[in-house]
Design an enzyme around this catalytic site. Structure first.
Site, PDB file in Angstrom:
ATOM      1  N   GLU A   1       0.828  -1.208   0.000  1.00 58.37           N
ATOM      2  CA  GLU A   1       0.000   0.000   0.000  1.00 58.37           C
ATOM      3  C   GLU A   1       0.859   1.253   0.000  1.00 58.37           C
ATOM      4  O   GLU A   1       0.499   2.262  -0.605  1.00 58.37           O
ATOM      5  CB  GLU A   1      -0.937   0.015   1.219  1.00 58.37           C
ATOM      6  CG  GLU A   1      -2.260  -0.661   0.966  1.00 58.37           C
ATOM      7  CD  GLU A   1      -3.353  -0.207   1.912  1.00 58.37           C
ATOM      8  OE1 GLU A   1      -4.525  -0.432   1.581  1.00 58.37           O
ATOM      9  OE2 GLU A   1      -3.056   0.379   2.968  1.00 58.37           O
TER      10      GLU A   1
ATOM     11  N   HIS B   1       8.599 -26.489   3.102  1.00 61.24           N
ATOM     12  CA  HIS B   1       7.898 -27.610   2.481  1.00 61.24           C
ATOM     13  C   HIS B   1       6.807 -27.116   1.538  1.00 61.24           C
ATOM     14  O   HIS B   1       5.933 -27.885   1.139  1.00 61.24           O
ATOM     15  CB  HIS B   1       7.291 -28.509   3.562  1.00 61.24           C
ATOM     16  CG  HIS B   1       8.320 -29.085   4.485  1.00 61.24           C
ATOM     17  ND1 HIS B   1       8.952 -30.289   4.242  1.00 61.24           N
ATOM     18  CD2 HIS B   1       8.852 -28.605   5.638  1.00 61.24           C
ATOM     19  CE1 HIS B   1       9.818 -30.534   5.216  1.00 61.24           C
ATOM     20  NE2 HIS B   1       9.784 -29.525   6.070  1.00 61.24           N
TER      21      HIS B   1
ATOM     22  N   LYS C   1     -13.944   0.545  -4.822  1.00 58.09           N
ATOM     23  CA  LYS C   1     -15.044   0.664  -3.860  1.00 58.09           C
ATOM     24  C   LYS C   1     -16.231   1.387  -4.495  1.00 58.09           C
ATOM     25  O   LYS C   1     -17.387   1.007  -4.297  1.00 58.09           O
ATOM     26  CB  LYS C   1     -14.580   1.439  -2.621  1.00 58.09           C
ATOM     27  CG  LYS C   1     -13.541   0.736  -1.767  1.00 58.09           C
ATOM     28  CD  LYS C   1     -13.173   1.638  -0.588  1.00 58.09           C
ATOM     29  CE  LYS C   1     -12.043   1.084   0.236  1.00 58.09           C
ATOM     30  NZ  LYS C   1     -11.671   1.991   1.350  1.00 58.09           N
TER      31      LYS C   1
END
Length: 547
Positions: free
Chosen positions: A351, A382, A509
Site C-alpha cells: 500500500e 515444504h 469501492k
C-alpha cells in the site's frame, strides 16, 4: 535531476554490471570476516546482511544515492510532523505515538499532549477490564474483546496480539473480524457469551462499509441477548478520527478513542487502534511495545547511513528492485507466534510503495515496490522454498528468528538451525562436485550419480538478510515493526513517492456500489464493459432474475 540521472545511480549501474556475474561464494572465500563486517546490532535486533550481492563500494554508492535524495532532511521531517500530502495536510506523524521520553517535539506540542491524554484513557480502561471492574449488561466482567476493523485497523492489532499471547492475562481473549462476508462475524462470535463480550469498532472515517456492517451485526447479536438498546452501550468502544459519526452510530462519547487524521491505518497499531492489544497484554507491556519502537526510531534518526539498519534494509531492497529487476520479496519468520507478520508487512509495503506518480505529480520512470509475501518457516520450506532454491528468479528473502519465544520457553535451536541452513543454501548453492560427493557417499554408482546430479544442483547466489532477536517480547516486536516502517519510508523517499496514501483502492469501492445496484436489478448495465456486464448477467441468471 531525476533519480536515474544522478551520478551515484549511474555509478550503481556500472557496479551492477561488475557484480551481476559474480557469485557470493567467492565473496566469502575472499573475505573471511565478511559476516562480521556486514552485520550490526541496534534496538535489540541483530542484522546480518552479508549474504547479499554487494561489496563495500556498492553500499557506499547506495548511501550516496540516499544523500542525493535529501534523506537526512526527510528523516527529520518524519519526526517533526512536517510531512504533508497534496492538500497540505499533515501526514506520517506516527512516530509521535511512541515518543516515550517526555521529550516535546519542536512543533506539534498539542499533538503530543493529545497522545499522552489518549495513553491515560487507554491505561485506565485496560486496568478496569483486566481487574474485572468493567461490567457487561448482566454485571459480569468482560472476558472477550472483539476488534472490528479492516486493513491496518485489523492487521496490526491481530498480528501483535498473536505474537504476544504469552503476555495476555487469562481469561481475556481477543478476536478480530474484518471481512464483509458474514461468515467471519458469525464464526467468531459462535462460542462467545454476549454478556461478557466487548466490541471495539475501529474506523478512521467511521464510514468503512465492511466495518460498519459488522458493527451492525454486533448490535443485532447483542440485542438478541439484552433485548434493550440502552443495556448494550457498555459493550461498544470506538476508535476513530470522526467521533461525531461514532456517536451518531450509538457509541457513548466516553467510549470513543481518538485516532488522528495524520495517522495512517497501516501505521496505527501504536495508537488507540491497538486498544485491544493494550487491554490484552496490559498497559505496562504495551508501553514496552512503544519503547521498542522508539529505540528503533532513535537508531534510525542518529546512526550513520552505512550503520543504519532501516536504511541498509531499504537500500538493499532498492538494489534488487531497480538493478536486478526483482519483482517479489519474501518474509520468512521462524516463529508460530508471527504467523500474521507476513500479511502485516505485505500491506505495509504494497500500500505504501504501490505508486506510479512522484510527489510533484509527474510520472515515475523507475520501478517502485514489489510483491511482498511470505509464510512461517519451517512450513514454507515444504511449500515454496523450492522456487527460491532451484527457480530462475532472483527473490530476496528476509529471515526472522528468535532465540527464545518468551522468558519461559526453551531455546528454539531446531528452528534457528533450519533458518540458518536455508540462508546458507540460498547463498552458496549446491554445486556438482558437492552433489556427486554426497551421492557416491550414499552408495550410488558413478554413472547413476551423474544423471541424478543434474536435478539436484542449486545455483545459489540468491540474496537474503537474517534478523535475529534474543526473545519475542513487546519491546523486540515494537523494534522489529518500526524497522520495517522506516525501511518502507526510506524507499519512498528515494523513489520520490508518497507512502501515506492509497488512492488506488478507492475506485474499486466506488464501482462496487454501482455493480451492487445492477446486481439488485435496480439499474441498467450500459456503463459497464462487456466482461463486467456479462458477469453481472450470469449472477442475475443464477439468482433467477434473468432468463
Amino acid at each position: 535531476m531525476s533519480l536515474v540521472e544522478s551520478p551515484p545511480w549511474q555509478a550503481l549501474k556500472s557496479k551492477y554490471q561488475e557484480l551481476s556475474s559474480l557469485h557470493m561464494r567467492d565473496f566469502f572465500a575472499q573475505d573471511k570476516k565478511r559476516g562480521t563486517r556486514l552485520s550490526l546490532e541496534a534496538a535489540g535486533l541483530y542484522f546480518d546482511y552479508s549474504k547479499n550481492r554487494v561489496d563495500e563500494k556498492t553500499i557506499d554508492l547506495l548511501c550516496e544515492s540516499a544523500n542525493a535524495c535529501n534523506l537526512p532532511l526527510r528523516i527529520e521531517q518524519l519526526f517533526s510532523g512536517k510531512l504533508t500530502n497534496e492538500s497540505g495536510e499533515m501526514v506520517g506523524f506516527h512516530t509521535a505515538l511512541r515518543q516515550v521520553n517526555n521529550f516535546s517535539f519542536k512543533t506539534n506540542n498539542n499533538a503530543i499532549q493529545e497522545i499522552h491524554a489518549s495513553w491515560e484513557k487507554i491505561k485506565k480502561l485496560s486496568i478496569r477490564i483486566r481487574e474485572g471492574d468493567y461490567k457487561g449488561f448482566t454485571n459480569k466482567s468482560i472476558t472477550d474483546i472483539v476488534n472490528i476493523g479492516i486493513g491496518g485497523s485489523s492487521l496490526g492489532p491481530q498480528m501483535a496480539y498473536n505474537a504476544l499471547k504469552p503476555y495476555v492475562k487469562a481469561p481475556l481473549r481477543c478476536h478480530f473480524i474484518s471481512n464483509l462476508d458474514d461468515t467471519d462475524f458469525y464464526e467468531t462470535v459462535r462460542t462467545l457469551n454476549p454478556e461478557t463480550t466487548l466490541f471495539i469498532i475501529t474506523s478512521k472515517t467511521f464510514t468503512t462499509k465492511e466495518t460498519l456492517e459488522n458493527a451492525r451485526r454486533a448490535t443485532e447479536w447483542l440485542m438478541q441477548a439484552a433485548k434493550k438498546e440502552n443495556l448494550i452501550q457498555t459493550h461498544f468502544m470506538a476508535v476513530t478520527a470522526a467521533p461525531e459519526k461514532a456517536h451518531e452510530f450509538g457509541i457513548q462519547k466516553d467510549n470513543i478513542f481518538m485516532l488522528w487524521p495524520w495517522v495512517g491505518g497501516r501505521f496505527s497499531v501504536w495508537s488507540a487502534a491497538g486498544l485491544s492489544l493494550a487491554i490484552a497484554i496490559g498497559w505496562e507491556e504495551f508501553f514496552e511495545f512503544l519503547r521498542g519502537a522508539h529505540a528503533m526510531d532513535t537508531h534510525f534518526r542518529q546512526a550513520e547511513f552505512n550503520k543504519n539498519m532501516p536504511i541498509l534494509l531499504a537500500l538493499l531492497s532498492i538494489w534488487y528492485i531497480n538493478f536486478f529487476h526483482a519483482k517479489t520479496q519474501a518474509i520468512i519468520p521462524y516463529s508460530q507466534r508471527l504467523v500474521y507478520l507476513p500479511d502485516y508487512l505485505t500491506q505495509l509495503h504494497m500500500e505504501s510503495l504501490g505508486k506510479s506518480v512522484q510527489l510533484d505529480g509527474s510520472a515515475v520512470h523507475w520501478q517502485t515496490g514489489a510483491v511482498v509475501w511470505g509464510d512461517l518457516g519451517t512450513n514454507s520450506q515444504h511449500s515454496f522454498h523450492q522456487l527460491f532454491l532451484q527457480g530462475t528468479m532472483v527473490i530476496p528473502v528476509d529471515f526472522i528468528a528468535f532465540l527464545k519465544n518468551s522468558r519461559e520457553s526453551h531455546w528454539q535451536l531446531p528452528l534457528i538451525a533450519n533458518c540458518l541452513g536455508q540462508s546458507q543454501t540460498l547463498m552458496e548453492g549446491y554445486d556438482k562436485e558437492g552433489v556427486m560427493r554426497d551421492l557416491i557417499n550414499q552408495g550410488i554408482e558413478h554413472e547413476k550419480a551423474e544423471k541424478l546430479a543434474t536435478y539436484r544442483l542449486i545455483r545459489g547466489n540468491n540474496p537474503s538478510n537474517t534478523i535475529i532477536l534474543e526473545e519475542l517480547n513487546p519491546y523486540s516486536l515494537g523494534s522489529l515493526l518500526a524497522l520495517y516502517e522506516h525501511k518502507v519510508y526510506v524507499q519512498s523517499v528515494i523513489w520520490n513517492i508518497n507512502p501515506f496514501d492509497q488512492w488506488g483502492v478507492e475506485r474499486g469501492k466506488h464501482l462496487a456500489k454501482d455493480i451492487l445496484q445492477a446486481l439488485q436489478a435496480e439499474t441498467d448495465q450500459s456503463s459497464f464493459d462487456s466482461s463486467t456486464e456479462r458477469l453481472i448477467n450470469y449472477v442475475l441468471k443464477i439468482k433467477g432474475n434473468r432468463p
